[in-house]
Design a protein around this motif. Structure first.
Motif, short mmCIF file in Angstrom:
data_model
loop_
_atom_site.label_atom_id
_atom_site.label_comp_id
_atom_site.label_asym_id
_atom_site.label_seq_id
_atom_site.Cartn_x
_atom_site.Cartn_y
_atom_site.Cartn_z
N TYR A 138 -20.11 -36.03 28.79
CA TYR A 138 -20.45 -34.82 27.96
C TYR A 138 -21.76 -35.04 27.02
CZ TYR A 138 -19.71 -31.59 24.21
OH TYR A 138 -20.33 -30.49 22.96
N ASN A 164 -25.35 -35.02 28.72
CA ASN A 164 -26.07 -33.80 28.57
C ASN A 164 -27.21 -33.67 27.43
OD1 ASN A 164 -24.50 -32.35 30.71
ND2 ASN A 164 -22.87 -32.30 29.18
N THR A 196 -16.07 -28.85 34.93
CA THR A 196 -17.55 -29.52 34.74
C THR A 196 -18.35 -30.10 36.18
OG1 THR A 196 -16.57 -31.69 34.42
CG2 THR A 196 -16.71 -30.49 32.45
N ASN A 244 -21.55 -29.80 35.74
CA ASN A 244 -22.13 -30.24 34.20
C ASN A 244 -22.70 -29.19 33.41
OD1 ASN A 244 -22.11 -32.28 32.45
ND2 ASN A 244 -24.26 -32.84 33.09
#
Length: 556
Positions: A326, A329, A457, A460
């Motif tokens: 996470y 990103n 995800t 993403n």
């Protein structure tokens, strides 16, 4: 077969500690041990000094030593779980070559989020399978050995993962993780079984919170260490270092830690008597007592704990397996990602420790009932976490993301002294069994959340992460409401020995002192101890009388 006990040797319940101990000295008692008992926040704490050859030697209470190494074991085995989470960055991100210094030593495999999710789920599927048997095993086998061996097995298998991952042996990697899950499924139930014997009710909030904090502190060490090792040395050494640390811990554990205080040759008589007295009959095992499975499985309070454990595992596994991905990103390097991933867990550890002290202080001062206290801390932890996950759904600044992720993960630490320690309130004798049941429910969530996260995800995109956070918030709030309705801090009726059976204590050949000596020590305590123990002392005194009556009838 019941042990023979001479009731005429027992002190009367009104006999004071001073008279008994003074009599021991006048009669030439072989040990000269000065006991000083002081009031500390309403609880009795011990300070001992043993006189040897005229010199005073310091004594570190063995219950603290045991708690410390139990917490270290929890920390190391959970730090080992972060290995895959950090390594997944190099498997999923094609640009990871630009984010590490040692570019020649990266995995040659490239996986999808579905592949990583299945690898995580295979671990927690094995983790689920062994939980219910673990509750039974903690009753019939020494918990210290179960705890050590299950960590040793998982650590040994960790050495295989770099080879299977680098050689694209995906299904073999899943099998290794499944077996690791089978082994680690015994960690939590055996941990609670150890602390049943090695913690007193007056210290249980702090001790259990400190030990369980090991699992929450693991990412503080695991993520930065994995990040730096991957960045500067090589990704495969992450698995070697964490597995090797667990093996070293196991050797120390088996040399220093014992199943019960009565088995420990290094414990002082003073500390042994303190633990026996404060724990009451919950530290004793009986041959003719069966685990009340039906009552446990149908208890609303236990079902409320199941809901909390499911929510806890959903959040914890989501974070420990997906947090680095996470934060990736926001264009952090692998080393920076490892450090930032650990920050939320620092706050959670501090909140967990603070919650333990708050719980013990409130219980000692009797400001709130146990039920109200557990629900209050659980509300602060779960409620604060839900709010922070909601804020994350519309936060785009990297700094704000780190701040609210830290608060969201950290707030959960307060609930450790809420619902998570509640197992001891409901049934001290069956705490390991309760944990095996509630953790099994949590393991179901642990199997599902990697798959859900992997699907949401897959591209993403932030919209997928936001959907994951919405689901997480709903699960946490549902668990909180369930606990507020059905949770309890009172010992359950099925946790006590049935009044219509003869109690036959299990014979323990490794115990340093026979049961009749413990009964004598039980009745020769200070008025301060009696007052601090309250109902625990009264209930145990009644149980002692029942046991003696049954013993006399059996001998006749």
């Amino acid at each position: 077969m019941a042990s023979t006990t001479d009731t005429t040797q027992l002190q009367s319940e009104d006999t004071t500690y001073e008279d008994t101990y003074q009599g021991q000295i006048e009669n030439g008692h072989p040990e000269a041990v000065n006991k000083v008992q002081t009031k500390d926040n309403g609880n009795v704490s011990e300070y001992e000094s043993h006189k040897e050859n005229g010199h005073c030697t310091c004594y570190l209470p063995r219950r603290y030593v045991t708690s410390f190494f139990t917490g270290v074991g929890m920390l190391l085995v959970y730090a080992m779980r972060t290995n895959i989470g950090l390594t997944a960055i190099t498997l999923l991100d094609a640009s990871s070559v630009a984010k590490v210094e040692v570019t020649d030593n990266l995995p040659t495999s490239f996986w999808t989020t579905r592949s990583v999710a299945l690898l995580h789920s295979s671990f927690y599927l094995g983790y689920f399978v062994t939980h219910i048997p673990a509750g039974y095993l903690t009753v019939i086998w020494p918990c210290n050995r179960i705890y050590g061996i299950c960590i040793l097995i998982s650590a040994s298998l960790n050495f295989l993962l770099p080879y299977t991952i680098d050689n694209e042996m995906y299904w073999v990697s899943c099998l290794v993780r499944f077996i690791q899950g089978l082994s680690e499924g015994l960690v939590y139930p055996s941990c609670y079984g150890i602390l049943r014997h090695w913690s007193s009710p007056s210290e249980r909030g702090r001790v259990v919170s400190a030990v369980l904090t090991g699992s929450y502190a693991a990412p503080i060490i695991g993520f930065p260490a994995a990040g730096f090792i991957t960045h500067y040395v090589g990704w495969e050494y992450v698995f070697y270092v964490s597995g090797g640390a667990c093996i070293v811990w196991y050797v120390i554990w088996m040399c220093l830690i014992f199943e019960k205080p009565s088995h420990d040759p290094y414990i002082s008589d003073s500390e042994l008597d303190f633990l026996n007295t404060s724990q009451g009959d919950s530290s004793l095992d009986y041959e003719n007592m069966k685990i009340p499975w039906r009552s446990i499985l149908t208890s609303p309070s236990v079902l409320a704990l199941c809901a909390c454990n499911a929510a806890r595992n959903w959040v914890f596994i989501m974070i420990i397996t997906n947090e680095p991905y996470y934060l990736n990103n926001y264009d952090f390097s692998v080393a920076e990602n490892g450090v930032l991933s650990s920050i939320p867990h620092v706050f959670k550890v501090l909140a967990s420790i603070l919650g333990g002290f708050i719980a013990d202080f409130v219980i000692a001062r009797r400001r709130l009932s146990t039920t109200s206290l557990r629900k209050l801390l659980t509300t602060l932890g779960f409620g604060g976490q839900s709010i922070c996950f909601l804020i994350l759904t519309f936060t785009v600044s990297p700094a704000c993301v780190v701040i609210f992720l830290t608060l969201g993960v950290g707030m959960f630490g307060l609930s450790v002294s809420g619902w998570q320690i509640n197992h001891y309130d409901l049934a001290p004798r069956y705490a390991g069994v309760l944990v095996s049941i509630t953790s099994a429910c949590g393991a179901v969530a642990a199997v599902v959340v990697p798959i859900v996260a992997g699907e949401l995800t897959i591209n993403n995109e932030m919209s997928g992460w936001n959907d994951l956070f919405y689901i997480t918030k709903a699960i946490v709030i549902t668990a909180l409401v369930t606990y507020l309705i059905f949770g309890s801090g009172q010992e359950q009726w099925w946790a006590r020995p049935p009044p219509d059976i003869k109690l036959v204590q299990k014979q323990d050949p490794l115990a340093r002192k026979p049961y009749n000596f413990r009964l004598q020590q039980r009745q020769s305590v200070t008025p301060e101890v009696k007052k601090s123990l309250g109902n625990t002392y009264t209930e145990h005194s009644q149980l002692v009388k029942r046991t003696l009556e049954n013993t006399d009838q059996t001998n006749k």
